[in-house]
Scaffold this motif. Sequence first.
Motif, PDB file in Angstrom:
ATOM      1  N   GLY A  26      -7.033  13.601  -0.792  1.00 29.62           N
ATOM      2  CA  GLY A  26      -5.922  13.675  -1.739  1.00 29.62           C
ATOM      3  C   GLY A  26      -5.026  14.887  -1.553  1.00 29.62           C
ATOM      4  O   GLY A  26      -3.825  14.828  -1.847  1.00 29.62           O
ATOM      5  N   SER A 145       5.212  14.633  -9.667  1.00 28.40           N
ATOM      6  CA  SER A 145       3.767  14.897  -9.671  1.00 28.40           C
ATOM      7  C   SER A 145       3.142  14.860 -11.053  1.00 28.40           C
ATOM      8  O   SER A 145       1.933  14.648 -11.186  1.00 28.40           O
ATOM      9  CB  SER A 145       3.477  16.259  -9.035  1.00 28.40           C
ATOM     10  N   HIS A 172       8.280   9.400  -4.995  1.00 35.51           N
ATOM     11  CA  HIS A 172       6.860   9.199  -5.285  1.00 35.51           C
ATOM     12  C   HIS A 172       6.672   9.349  -6.789  1.00 35.51           C
ATOM     13  O   HIS A 172       6.877  10.439  -7.337  1.00 35.51           O
ATOM     14  CB  HIS A 172       6.062  10.256  -4.517  1.00 35.51           C
ATOM     15  N   HIS A 174       4.643   8.812 -10.659  1.00 36.47           N
ATOM     16  CA  HIS A 174       3.372   8.759 -11.380  1.00 36.47           C
ATOM     17  C   HIS A 174       3.583   8.052 -12.706  1.00 36.47           C
ATOM     18  O   HIS A 174       4.681   8.010 -13.242  1.00 36.47           O
ATOM     19  CB  HIS A 174       2.802  10.163 -11.592  1.00 36.47           C
ATOM     20  N   ASP A 196       6.874   5.538  -2.341  1.00 32.20           N
ATOM     21  CA  ASP A 196       5.418   5.622  -2.296  1.00 32.20           C
ATOM     22  C   ASP A 196       4.837   4.726  -3.388  1.00 32.20           C
ATOM     23  O   ASP A 196       5.360   4.683  -4.507  1.00 32.20           O
ATOM     24  CB  ASP A 196       4.952   7.049  -2.573  1.00 32.20           C
ATOM     25  N   CYS A 198       0.769   2.672  -4.583  1.00 29.37           N
ATOM     26  CA  CYS A 198      -0.640   2.462  -4.303  1.00 29.37           C
ATOM     27  C   CYS A 198      -1.109   1.166  -4.947  1.00 29.37           C
ATOM     28  O   CYS A 198      -0.640   0.812  -6.034  1.00 29.37           O
ATOM     29  CB  CYS A 198      -1.481   3.608  -4.873  1.00 29.37           C
ATOM     30  N   GLY A 203      -4.572   6.382  -8.181  1.00 29.13           N
ATOM     31  CA  GLY A 203      -4.115   7.743  -7.944  1.00 29.13           C
ATOM     32  C   GLY A 203      -4.534   8.651  -9.076  1.00 29.13           C
ATOM     33  O   GLY A 203      -5.220   8.237 -10.023  1.00 29.13           O
ATOM     34  N   GLY A 207      -2.310   7.441 -12.611  1.00 28.06           N
ATOM     35  CA  GLY A 207      -2.072   6.667 -11.398  1.00 28.06           C
ATOM     36  C   GLY A 207      -0.644   6.743 -10.912  1.00 28.06           C
ATOM     37  O   GLY A 207       0.230   7.343 -11.538  1.00 28.06           O
ATOM     38  N   ASN A 208      -0.416   6.115  -9.765  1.00 30.53           N
ATOM     39  CA  ASN A 208       0.886   6.103  -9.104  1.00 30.53           C
ATOM     40  C   ASN A 208       1.613   4.781  -9.366  1.00 30.53           C
ATOM     41  O   ASN A 208       1.117   3.915 -10.077  1.00 30.53           O
ATOM     42  CB  ASN A 208       0.705   6.290  -7.596  1.00 30.53           C
ATOM     43  N   GLY A 265      -3.057  15.517 -11.363  1.00 30.16           N
ATOM     44  CA  GLY A 265      -4.384  15.744 -10.814  1.00 30.16           C
ATOM     45  C   GLY A 265      -5.212  16.751 -11.589  1.00 30.16           C
ATOM     46  O   GLY A 265      -6.383  16.966 -11.262  1.00 30.16           O
TER      47      GLY A 265
END
Length: 315
Positions: A26, A145, A172, A174, A196, A198, A203, A207-208, A265
């Motif tokens: 990651g 992020s 990307h 989230h 991006d 998933c 994620g 998550g993403n 994260g």
Amino acid sequence: MDREQIRTYAAAVNAAGVPVVEVGHGNGIGASSLQVGRSRPNDDEMLSTAREALTHSRLATLMLPGWATTADLRNAVHHGVDVVRVAAHCTEASVTERHLSAIRELGAEAQGVLLMSHMATPDELAGQCARMVGYGAQAVCIFDSAGHFLPADVTARIAAITTAVDVPVAFHGHQNLGMAVANSIAAVQAGARTIDACARGFGAGAGNTPLEVFVAVLERYGHHTGIDLRSLAIAADLAEQTLMPAPPTIDSTSLASGLAGVFSGFKKPVLAAAAHEGVDPWDLFFALGRRRVIAGQEDLIPDAARSLAVQGATR
């Protein structure tokens, strides 16, 4: 994940026609450690396993300066990596210079990534992206992020970046506020050419952007990706069954993370520190937001929790 999980999923998305598949720890190559978690297979095993399965899709990996070295980059390219993305905090593009240059010299595609992009203005991000292009980046990407953006935030930033650079721009997202698909569509409409995503949104935190949902929405908008949606849906089912204990959800702590603008994260260390100090995780997320804590500053989480506990004891 073990090698068989990587091989099986890589083969599934390769069959679905996903153009680029990013593989690795990651925090990127070279990051497997006690501090941020050890991966089961090492970098070599992960990349070589994925490379064997990706007969059509390009293989990508991520690196963060400070974790990975030039030797790690050389090793990744040796194992068949086509694209290397070099990530830095949104105002620190200068740390990517040496690595972007090294990737170009190794013959792989070099891309620059700015993390925690909600912490910079559109013009600041555009300037940082232009610097990375000057260092050799062949594409640039901004990460939401913390899952903090709304579509208008994304539109302003992607528009500013596409005006400032002459390379493809990526986004990307989230899912902390449930806006990942909407934000990704806003990015496309503002000029982004890569998104991006998933399977099942797998994620950090909430998550993403969920890949199969995003491709379906793109189809509804008339954007044909070349990805076979039915095969992609099968790959998403496979991912849910074999890669995760459960799909990520937007729980109260993930919501607090998005509202406070704190890295997704951080969810697990925030929950652990809050439980240890007897404070509310919601309060801890907002305390970290006020401190403008960024990814890589996990050591500040226990300190912020202790401060909250002291404040509570003195009231």
